[in-house]
Design an enzyme around this catalytic site. Structure first.
Site, PDB file in Angstrom:
ATOM      1  N   CYS A  50       0.864  -1.184   0.000  1.00 49.24           N
ATOM      2  CA  CYS A  50       0.000   0.000   0.000  1.00 49.24           C
ATOM      3  C   CYS A  50       0.896   1.228   0.000  1.00 49.24           C
ATOM      4  CB  CYS A  50      -0.890  -0.010   1.239  1.00 49.24           C
ATOM      5  SG  CYS A  50      -1.896   1.486   1.420  1.00 49.24           S
ATOM      6  N   CYS A  53       0.450   3.236   3.522  1.00 48.34           N
ATOM      7  CA  CYS A  53       0.912   2.765   4.830  1.00 48.34           C
ATOM      8  C   CYS A  53       2.000   1.702   4.777  1.00 48.34           C
ATOM      9  CB  CYS A  53      -0.271   2.248   5.654  1.00 48.34           C
ATOM     10  SG  CYS A  53      -0.916   0.656   5.089  1.00 48.34           S
ATOM     11  N   CYS A  99      -7.273  -1.161   1.556  1.00 53.76           N
ATOM     12  CA  CYS A  99      -6.204  -1.715   2.381  1.00 53.76           C
ATOM     13  C   CYS A  99      -6.771  -2.005   3.771  1.00 53.76           C
ATOM     14  CB  CYS A  99      -5.059  -0.711   2.472  1.00 53.76           C
ATOM     15  SG  CYS A  99      -3.759  -1.173   3.640  1.00 53.76           S
ATOM     16  N   CYS A 102      -4.988   0.525   6.558  1.00 57.01           N
ATOM     17  CA  CYS A 102      -5.283   1.965   6.673  1.00 57.01           C
ATOM     18  C   CYS A 102      -6.584   2.378   5.985  1.00 57.01           C
ATOM     19  CB  CYS A 102      -4.128   2.791   6.124  1.00 57.01           C
ATOM     20  SG  CYS A 102      -3.893   2.686   4.336  1.00 57.01           S
ATOM     21  N   CYS A 124      -8.791  -5.267  -9.715  1.00 58.32           N
ATOM     22  CA  CYS A 124      -8.396  -4.188 -10.620  1.00 58.32           C
ATOM     23  C   CYS A 124      -7.936  -3.028  -9.733  1.00 58.32           C
ATOM     24  CB  CYS A 124      -9.606  -3.812 -11.475  1.00 58.32           C
ATOM     25  SG  CYS A 124      -9.263  -2.552 -12.694  1.00 58.32           S
TER      26      CYS A 124
END
Length: 136
Positions: A50, A53, A99, A102, A124
């Site tokens: 991510c 984070c 995510c 976060c 996607c």
């Protein structure tokens, strides 16, 4: 089932950490234009984290060519890496992928499109939501 994010920051903190384009996608559920992201055609082996984070989300061995304009994966790194939630924006019903650490917006997941993958799913994901850490 909605979970509480492990990383919580104020809107101002997110704006400081992310550039305007990253903020628009990750925190405001925007979408980068098709075929413009840095990882759309990447074949580098590694782990995708991510961008907000640093949590590990996807492995390159789950990435496949879907020709949709965004990086596509057939499964996240682990079941707990992402959270799925209903998205009824844009006049349609979709499943948003965020995510788990976060709750930043990553993209959407689709099923039943006929891709020859083990899961028949296509995560996607916006390139701008990810950071590739190449394998050593």
């Amino acid at each position: 089932m909605e979970t509480t994010p492990k990383v919580v920051r104020s809107d101002e903190e997110w704006r400081t950490l992310l550039n305007p384009a990253e903020y628009q996608v990750l925190r405001k559920a925007g979408t980068e234009r098709a075929f413009t992201g840095e990882y759309t055609d990447t074949k580098t082996k590694g782990v995708y984290e991510c961008r907000a984070c640093g949590a590990e989300l996807f492995r390159s061995d789950a990435k496949f060519e879907s020709h949709c304009g965004w990086p596509s994966f057939f499964t996240p790194l682990a079941g707990e890496a992402v959270v799925l939630r209903e998205d009824v924006s844009m006049g349609m019903r979709r499943v948003e992928v965020v995510c788990a650490t976060c709750h930043s917006h990553l993209g959407h997941v689709f099923e039943g499109e006929g891709y020859p993958t083990p899961t028949d799913q296509r995560y996607c994901i916006n390139s701008i939501s990810l950071k590739l850490v190449p394998a050593e």
